[in-house]
Design an enzyme around this catalytic site. Structure first.
Site, mmCIF file in Angstrom:
data_model
loop_
_atom_site.group_PDB
_atom_site.id
_atom_site.type_symbol
_atom_site.label_atom_id
_atom_site.label_comp_id
_atom_site.label_asym_id
_atom_site.label_seq_id
_atom_site.Cartn_x
_atom_site.Cartn_y
_atom_site.Cartn_z
ATOM 1 N N SER A 127 6.152 2.159 -7.062
ATOM 2 C CA SER A 127 7.097 1.373 -7.842
ATOM 3 C C SER A 127 7.880 2.318 -8.766
ATOM 4 C CB SER A 127 6.342 0.280 -8.605
ATOM 5 O OG SER A 127 7.197 -0.706 -9.088
ATOM 6 N N TRP A 128 7.856 2.105 -10.078
ATOM 7 C CA TRP A 128 8.484 3.088 -10.972
ATOM 8 C C TRP A 128 7.837 4.457 -10.790
ATOM 9 C CZ3 TRP A 128 12.174 4.980 -13.831
ATOM 10 C CH2 TRP A 128 11.896 5.992 -14.748
ATOM 11 N N GLY A 161 5.733 0.689 -13.789
ATOM 12 C CA GLY A 161 6.274 0.085 -15.000
ATOM 13 C C GLY A 161 7.780 0.287 -15.046
ATOM 14 N N ASP A 183 7.837 -7.372 -0.024
ATOM 15 C CA ASP A 183 7.881 -6.952 -1.425
ATOM 16 C C ASP A 183 9.061 -7.642 -2.099
ATOM 17 O OD1 ASP A 183 8.162 -5.594 -3.869
ATOM 18 O OD2 ASP A 183 7.513 -3.694 -3.020
ATOM 19 N N HIS A 213 4.132 -6.345 -3.081
ATOM 20 C CA HIS A 213 4.455 -5.152 -3.862
ATOM 21 C C HIS A 213 3.230 -4.411 -4.398
ATOM 22 C CE1 HIS A 213 6.760 -2.557 -6.555
ATOM 23 N NE2 HIS A 213 5.965 -2.925 -7.554
#
Length: 325
Positions: free
Chosen positions: A120-121, A53, A274, A302
């Site tokens: 990711s985050w 996120g 990605d 991704h």
């Protein structure tokens, strides 16, 4: 940045669904209550899962990347999202707050050290947590690396990725007047925090839709509207963090401080195609880090649910069983 698409083909690589043996709401202070769950072996090797996120929340599928007979799997919804409350709140919600929450969860569960698993985050937060607490991370398993730099934000919200997906970029950008399109994060911020819930929801769905459309290399179904409550929390939190550049002290802070974690073994899994977090970030992170093993996954984007990425992450966690069990 962690939405997933086309999950059906990935399921074959996962362990069967499991239930949590422990669920709790942890008061982390500042008016926030964080949902925490544990699955797998209560006496196993602890692994904490950091979702993407910001604002993505955890899902039951995230339990399934680990052998439940070996791993003590800890998942939690970061402040303001998922089952944590208050929902969609950005008050007292910064990167340092999240790092402190991770440590509070660790001590509350009586865990000395754990494997940190994030994408990711979640990869960003894994790295920042390890840099803040380098004796608590036993091993890092990272996917879809995001270094929280201005260049990465410019790529995704400044039109770079839009060069490859012009029709999706138009759906995202055409909601904003031309005079404001030089700063899409700022333009969306004004609308996501307008105080008008219907307007916030409309722009939240557009924000989430732009990201979800690019998450997987192959999308086998039309990208629809995210549920209103989910989209509003996801978009507000992500925009809040990106507006403040992740609350970092400098643009390239993670790379500048990499020496503090170079003793920690790391496995890095990166989709070659990605479009949300371009592979150059994973390459920069791994280059020169002797204990890091970077795997570029061909024909993958991704999302955590990309089949080849799922398979590689499960393989890594299976290989770590003998080392840490």
């Amino acid at each position: 940045m962690d939405r997933s698409s086309g999950q059906n083909r990935a399921v074959a690589h996962l362990y069967p669904p499991i239930d949590a043996f422990d669920q709790r709401i942890l008061d982390v202070g500042d008016g926030h209550r964080v949902y925490v769950e544990q699955c797998g072996n209560p006496n196993g090797m602890p692994v904490v899962v950091l979702h993407g996120g910001p604002g993505g929340g955890c899902s039951p599928a995230m339990r399934r990347y680990f052998d439940p007979s070996v791993y003590r799997i800890v998942l939690f919804d970061q402040r303001g999202c998922g089952r944590s409350r208050p929902h969609a709140s950005v008050e007292n919600n910064t990167t340092q707050h999240l790092i402190d929450d991770i440590e509070l969860i660790r001590t509350d569960l009586g865990i000395e050290k754990w494997i940190v698993f994030g994408g990711s985050w979640g990869a960003t937060l894994s790295l920042l947590y390890a840099q803040s607490h380098p004796t608590r991370a036993e091993h890092l398993v990272l996917r879809g690396v995001f270094l929280m730099t201005q260049a990465e934000l410019d790529w995704f919200y400044g039109g770079g990725a839009g060069q490859f997906f012009p029709e999706q970029w138009a759906l995202f950008s055409d909601l904003i007047p031309l005079a404001e399109q030089d700063d899409m994060i700022g333009a969306y911020h004004r609308r996501l925090f307008s105080g008008d819930t219907p307007q916030e929801t409309r722009y939240a769905r557009a924000w989430a839709g732009w990201e979800n459309a690019l998450a997987a290399l192959r999308v086998n179904h039309p990208v629809g509207h995210a549920p209103a409550d989910y989209a509003r929390a996801f978009a507000r939190l992500e925009n809040h963090y990106f507006t403040h550049r992740g609350f970092l002290d400098s643009d390239d802070q993670i790379i500048a401080n990499r020496k503090t974690i170079e003793h920690i073994p790391a496995d890095i899994v990166q989709g070659r195609y990605d479009m949300i977090c371009p592979p150059v970030s994973a390459y920069r992170l791994a280059n020169g880090w002797r204990n890091a093993n970077l795997r570029m996954i061909a024909a993958s984007g991704h999302a955590l649910s990309e089949p080849a990425i799922t398979a590689e992450l499960v393989r890594i966690m299976n290989n770590l069983r003998a080392q840490y069990a």
